[in-house]
Design an enzyme around this catalytic site. Structure first.
Site, PDB file in Angstrom:
ATOM      1  CG  ASP A  43      -1.830   1.198   1.267  1.00 27.54           C
ATOM      2  OD1 ASP A  43      -2.974   1.056   0.780  1.00 27.54           O
ATOM      3  OD2 ASP A  43      -1.415   2.278   1.735  1.00 27.54           O
ATOM      4  CE1 TYR A  48       0.811   7.899   2.147  1.00 30.11           C
ATOM      5  CE2 TYR A  48       1.429   5.637   1.698  1.00 30.11           C
ATOM      6  CZ  TYR A  48       0.552   6.544   2.247  1.00 30.11           C
ATOM      7  OH  TYR A  48      -0.561   6.087   2.905  1.00 30.11           O
ATOM      8  CE  LYS A  73      -3.662   4.806   0.506  1.00 29.44           C
ATOM      9  NZ  LYS A  73      -2.217   4.625   0.804  1.00 29.44           N
ATOM     10  CG  HIS A 106      -4.531   9.975  -0.063  1.00 31.88           C
ATOM     11  ND1 HIS A 106      -3.196   9.789  -0.345  1.00 31.88           N
ATOM     12  CD2 HIS A 106      -4.668   9.693   1.253  1.00 31.88           C
ATOM     13  CE1 HIS A 106      -2.559   9.418   0.758  1.00 31.88           C
ATOM     14  NE2 HIS A 106      -3.433   9.362   1.741  1.00 31.88           N
TER      15      HIS A 106
END
Ligand code: A2P
Length: 240
Positions: A43, A48, A73, A106
């Site tokens: 994930d 990120y 996401k 997200h």
């Protein structure tokens, strides 16, 4: 161990989460080790900033693509600037994949998430994504989505741990055939969750660590946990 999404797609019941991990060789190495331990579900998220490091681990890992389950996401800025389709293709390229297993909104960006979800539906129909879902949605967001959606989200990824059990939302998702994923399943580490005497005593009874008790609790509730760790021994402990 797997769970079945509302469109019949199978999803491994625990994922290796890479939140806050850098976009460098250390993350590639941790993901490779996680895959060697048996994790098949990773994930990540565009925000990120480490999709390339994850992609480098996936490439040449020797595991057949169909055994892997990769989630990323769509970030808020891409929803705000109507850049959802491009953002999807960018994520795919960084992950070095030609299709994605699960793509999530997200956050429910006000005035934008329904439009973004319609782009997700188009990508789903073109078979570029095996399942589409959302993250950080509450009941009101689902009601708003109901006005436009033709596909029920497969997943709602939310913050969930024993100090934040999200009972009503989990019940709502269950009724609507939406699998709940737990982000920060151990996140209350900051609240000393893992030192909780109840978790410790359950752990002692079963010869498990408090973290393992929490993750097992998720699985027994039908919740898919996404524990993040940069520590090889903990990555193993969490999978076990
Ligand atoms: P680290 O990455 O240094 O190993 P969550 O996914 O719930 O947000 O939890 C992430 C945090 O919990 C990270 O700080 C991670 O530290 C820590 N953590 C992950 N697994 C364990 C574990 N089995 N025992 C204790 N702490 C853990």
């Amino acid at each position: 161990m797997e769970t079945t999404l509302n469109n019949g797609v199978k999803m491994p019941a625990i994922a290796y989460g890479v939140f806050k991990m850098p976009n460098d060789a250390s993350t590639t190495q941790r993901v490779k080790e996680a895959l060697e331990l048996g994790y098949r579900h990773i994930d990540t998220a565009a925000v990120y900033g480490n999709e390339e490091a994850v992609g480098a681990a996936l490439q040449g890992c020797g595991i057949p693509r169909e055994e892997l389950f990769i989630t990323t996401k769509c970030w808020n800025d891409d929803m705000r600037s109507d850049n959802v389709e491009n953002a999807f293709h960018e994520s795919l390229a960084k992950l070095k994949l030609d299709y994605l297993d699960l793509y999530l909104i997200h956050w429910p960006v006000k005035g934008k998430f329904t439009e973004a979800y319609q782009v997700f539906e188009k990508l789903y129909h073109s078979k570029k994504i095996r399942a589409i879902g959302v993250s950080n949605f509450h009941m009101g967001h689902f009601q708003e989505l109901d006005k436009v959606k033709t596909i029920v989200p497969a997943v709602n990824q939310i913050e969930l741990h024993p100090y934040l059990s999200q009972k009503d939302l989990v019940e709502y998702c269950g009724k609507h055939d939406i699998i709940v994923e737990a982000w920060s399943p151990l996140g209350a580490a900051k609240n000393d969750l893992l030192k909780d005497p109840i978790l410790q005593s359950i752990g002692e009874k079963h010869g498990k660590t408090p973290a393992q008790i929490v993750l097992r609790w998720n699985i027994e509730c039908g919740v898919v946990p996404l524990p993040k760790s940069s520590t090889p021994s903990r990555i193993k402990e969490n999978f076990e």
